[in-house]
Design an enzyme around this catalytic site. Structure first.
Site, PDB file in Angstrom:
ATOM      1  N   CYS A 126      40.596  12.502  39.465  1.00  0.00           N
ATOM      2  CA  CYS A 126      41.058  13.885  39.540  1.00  0.00           C
ATOM      3  C   CYS A 126      41.582  14.392  38.215  1.00  0.00           C
ATOM      4  CB  CYS A 126      42.133  14.029  40.602  1.00  0.00           C
ATOM      5  SG  CYS A 126      41.425  14.137  42.234  1.00  0.00           S
TER       6      CYS A 126
ATOM      7  N   THR B 159      37.229  24.908   2.837  1.00  0.00           N
ATOM      8  CA  THR B 159      38.514  25.039   2.167  1.00  0.00           C
ATOM      9  C   THR B 159      39.526  24.123   2.831  1.00  0.00           C
ATOM     10  OG1 THR B 159      38.021  27.304   1.560  1.00  0.00           O
ATOM     11  CG2 THR B 159      40.355  26.682   1.594  1.00  0.00           C
TER      12      THR B 159
ATOM     13  N   ASN C 218      43.327   3.720  23.685  1.00  0.00           N
ATOM     14  CA  ASN C 218      44.225   4.830  24.006  1.00  0.00           C
ATOM     15  C   ASN C 218      44.777   4.776  25.418  1.00  0.00           C
ATOM     16  OD1 ASN C 218      41.352   5.282  24.365  1.00  0.00           O
ATOM     17  ND2 ASN C 218      41.884   7.279  25.151  1.00  0.00           N
TER      18      ASN C 218
ATOM     19  N   SER D 141      43.913  10.356  13.088  1.00  0.00           N
ATOM     20  CA  SER D 141      44.284  11.716  13.475  1.00  0.00           C
ATOM     21  C   SER D 141      45.795  11.876  13.341  1.00  0.00           C
ATOM     22  CB  SER D 141      43.857  11.953  14.930  1.00  0.00           C
ATOM     23  OG  SER D 141      44.271  13.224  15.336  1.00  0.00           O
TER      24      SER D 141
ATOM     25  N   HIS E  72      48.016  14.069  14.573  1.00  0.00           N
ATOM     26  CA  HIS E  72      48.920  14.499  15.650  1.00  0.00           C
ATOM     27  C   HIS E  72      49.389  13.361  16.559  1.00  0.00           C
ATOM     28  CE1 HIS E  72      46.333  14.693  19.344  1.00  0.00           C
ATOM     29  NE2 HIS E  72      45.384  14.620  18.448  1.00  0.00           N
TER      30      HIS E  72
ATOM     31  N   GLY F 143      40.337  13.076  14.662  1.00  0.00           N
ATOM     32  CA  GLY F 143      39.695  11.833  15.088  1.00  0.00           C
ATOM     33  C   GLY F 143      38.261  12.033  15.544  1.00  0.00           C
TER      34      GLY F 143
ATOM     35  N   GLN G  94      44.808   5.549  17.579  1.00  0.00           N
ATOM     36  CA  GLN G  94      46.032   5.133  18.276  1.00  0.00           C
ATOM     37  C   GLN G  94      46.828   4.106  17.480  1.00  0.00           C
ATOM     38  OE1 GLN G  94      47.321   6.358  21.077  1.00  0.00           O
ATOM     39  NE2 GLN G  94      45.602   7.707  21.533  1.00  0.00           N
TER      40      GLN G  94
END
Lengths: 145, 397
Positions: free
Chosen positions: B324, B236, B150, B198, B200, B69, B178
């Site tokens: 955080c 490749t 997302n 993407s 995955h 992505g 997404q």
């Protein structure tokens, strides 16, 4: 990311809570930044910190540093408590990730803020203690911090 | 373990792994080679391209495999900016894009003289079509709006945006990382000129994705070198990855309707329980124009990272938009863009389910969140003040 000691103090925080009619209460931090610590001190007539409790809004490191700070000042005199620096808190926790160092600074400030409150209430001056940074203000809604 | 972070990444499906395996140790030939195992690789790539194209109604020749992505987003923006610099320097995007878009835009602004308009979104995360129209100038060369967000799962009016882009003669790119395989996409019907994907995120392997580039959109290669991908993306080919992408795309499309139906049922059950059973809890994102697998709530008076660590201790994987977890002092730009105060944004929790998430898993997770929220509020000075009537809830108003 966190040391075992940090995880232990986060999972089993020592001295969580409030002290009624505390000798001194200090709140530091800023909810906007995601960290607020409140420290309660019970100080006896000899100037020894008999009890210490905390409440914290924040990340794992914020909770762990608050917990460790209470452990470090409990049973100490006011002068000894002033030597509990952020470095001391960090060392006692076997270190913090660099992005979390500010949490230990907050713990130090919380102790100082509670001691300042104690000094104000009793009309005394504590050597080596200056007015804590009051960066807790959140605008007009701020009341009695 | 209950894995509820499928927007971050997904488990590679066993059948996808199986489809990939021969291309590591048996058919390992370079697709550019003339001999048998090279031709096998080439054939596998062609098939995967067809499978991927079919999901979005595209011509297979318009699918260009990339490393994922982020590369696709970078390529679309940077190459369009370069190719159309004669026409103008203006790009329109939104405040809630993925960082692969936002940081690329910032780069183009800072170093290449681009002018970028970052569209606002409303409290549910939707762009305002009137604001979009008003932002278009003769110098506008590209509109890039993500298909679905997302973090908060909001699905944009992509077809309407595509129409506006076409009417104004401006190219339209969408980051569909997404959305691909989760909701129906048709590049012709929606007037999409470029689309990032993407693998995955749909139970495919990591490190592989594609950029769809409509025929006739003349943007140059981003990676120079060999003649792979019709000379537009050198290197490749990642044959096992491409095969995995194809298998995952086919699988996602075949199961989409049934999966979405199940996910929406569980999603709405979780949202209902969280917002009804936990006081001072609000849903982030649009309740209806929403990805089937996305739950995102803000829990007042607590901080996200603490919540995540405690969920992890209970074997539940989730994510948060708190500062955080972002590595900065600011909470998620998406949560701020929908108007959440910092305090509320710090206490956000994202749970993204999958087709494998059971109702029982969902209930276990909600129960765990409830328990942890009570525990964390018990040590929160903000909650102490709220309980003492010294502080108002920003959620309840």
């Amino acid at each position: 990311m966190y040391s075992e000691k940090v995880m232990d103090h986060f999972q089993n925080p020592r001295n969580v809570g409030e002290i009624e009619d505390a000798s001194g209460v200090g709140t530091v931090g800023n909810a906007k930044c995601g960290d607020i610590m409140r420290m309660y001190l019970d100080i006896d007539e000899n100037g020894v910190i008999r009890d210490c409790k905390f409440k914290t809004f924040g990340c794992g490191a914020a909770v762990a540093t608050s917990s460790m700070a209470t452990e470090l000042v409990k049973g100490k005199t006011i002068q000894e408590a002033l030597t509990v620096t952020n470095k001391a808190v960090m060392e006692a926790l076997d270190g913090l990730p660099p992005v979390k160092v500010h949490c230990s600074l907050l713990a130090e400030e919380a102790i100082h803020a509670a001691l300042w409150d104690y000094a104000q209430k009793n009309g005394i001056e504590i050597e080596g203690l200056s007015r804590p940074k009051s960066d807790i203000s959140e605008g007009e809604e701020e009341e009695d911090y | 373990m209950i894995y509820l972070d499928n927007a971050a990444t997904t488990k590679t499906a066993p059948e996808v792994v199986e489809a990939m395996l021969p291309y590591f140790t048996e058919n390992y030939g370079n697709a550019s080679s003339i001999y048998g195992i090279g031709a096998e690789s080439k054939k596998a790539i062609t098939e995967a391209r067809e499978k991927a194209a079919k999901v979005i109604g595209a011509r297979p020749d318009d699918i260009y495999f990339t490393a994922g992505g982020s590369e696709s987003d970078n390529w679309a923006l940077k190459a369009t900016f370069e190719a159309f610099s004669g026409k103008g320097n203006h790009i329109i995007t939104t405040k809630i894009e993925h960082h692969a878009i936002l940081h690329t835009c910032e780069y183009l602004e800072k170093y290449r003289g681009a002018r970028i308009t970052y569209l606002d979104v409303d409290e549910n995360g939707l762009v305002d079509l009137e604001q979009l129209k008003a932002a278009i100038t003769p110098e506008t060369i590209l509109i890039s709006v993500m298909f679905a967000n997302n973090e908060i799962g909001t699905i944009q009016p992509i077809k309407e945006i595509g129409t506006i882009a076409e009417e104004h003669g401006v190219l339209f790119h969408t980051d569909a990382v997404q959305a691909f395989g989760q909701v129906p996409i048709d590049v012709d019907e929606m007037n999409i000129d470029m689309l990032s994907m993407s693998a995955h995120k749909i139970n495919g392997p990591k490190g592989i994705g594609f950029l769809y580039i409509r025929k006739g959109v003349k943007i140059r290669s981003f990676i120079h070198g060999g003649a792979q991908e019709r000379k537009r993306r050198a290197g490749t080919e990642n044959v096992p990855g491409i095969v995995g992408l194809g298998a995952a795309a086919e699988r996602a499309a075949a199961t989409m309707n049934e999966r979405a139906e199940k996910e929406i049922r569980i999603r709405d059950h979780m949202i209902k329980r969280l917002t009804e059973e936990i006081p001072q809890c609000r849903l982030n994102g649009d309740p209806v124009k929403r990805l089937p697998n996305n739950v995102n709530v803000s829990l007042e008076f607590i901080e996200g990272e603490s919540l995540l660590i405690m969920l992890d201790m209970k074997g539940i994987c989730a994510s948060s938009g708190s500062a955080c977890t972002s590595g900065s002092l600011d909470p998620s730009h998406v949560l701020l863009a929908i108007g959440l105060p910092h305090e509320i944004a710090h206490g956000s929790l994202r749970l993204t389910i999958s087709g494998e998430t059971s109702q029982e898993d969902a209930d276990t997770a909600v129960d765990a969140v409830k328990e942890i929220v009570t525990q964390l509020r018990g040590m929160s000075p903000l909650y102490e003040d709220f309980a003492a009537g010294k502080r108002r809830s920003l959620i309840d108003g």
